[in-house]
Motif scaffolding. Sequence first.
Motif, PDB file in Angstrom:
ATOM      1  N   SER A  66      -4.565   3.837   4.712  1.00  0.00           N
ATOM      2  CA  SER A  66      -4.185   5.135   4.834  1.00  0.00           C
ATOM      3  C   SER A  66      -3.135   5.747   3.949  1.00  0.00           C
ATOM      4  N   ASN A  67      -2.980   4.832   2.921  1.00  0.00           N
ATOM      5  CA  ASN A  67      -2.028   5.363   1.790  1.00  0.00           C
ATOM      6  C   ASN A  67      -2.661   5.951   0.462  1.00  0.00           C
ATOM      7  N   ILE A  68      -2.170   6.849  -0.009  1.00  0.00           N
ATOM      8  CA  ILE A  68      -2.815   7.250  -1.339  1.00  0.00           C
ATOM      9  C   ILE A  68      -1.780   7.567  -2.337  1.00  0.00           C
ATOM     10  N   TRP A  69      -2.084   7.158  -3.855  1.00  0.00           N
ATOM     11  CA  TRP A  69      -1.281   7.256  -4.784  1.00  0.00           C
ATOM     12  C   TRP A  69      -2.285   7.952  -5.966  1.00  0.00           C
ATOM     13  N   ARG A  70      -1.408   8.756  -6.575  1.00  0.00           N
ATOM     14  CA  ARG A  70      -2.053   9.391  -7.554  1.00  0.00           C
ATOM     15  C   ARG A  70      -1.408   9.082  -9.077  1.00  0.00           C
TER      16      ARG A  70
END
Length: 83
Positions: A66-70
């Motif tokens: 459920s983690n998102i990095w940009r």
Amino acid sequence: MDQKVRTVISYKHYFEEFLLAQPQKVQDKIFKVVEIIETYERIPTTYLKSIAGTDGFYGARIKLGSNIWRVFCFFDKGKLVIR
């Protein structure tokens, strides 16, 4: 492994510092996304998307659970520079 259609390089030390601060599972996922960006002729927007309101800036998207990095990036002389 597929043939590279583009090269991804990092700007100064920023990306390397970010990468090394992540757990191994996240690092593995980041490397997978970079490989997709390097080998796919047409990169799905799931992985690389233009940032609205900018001229030539992109966001590489890394999702794990459920983690998102940009990671911000741009093209320079045919290479994708990540920061």
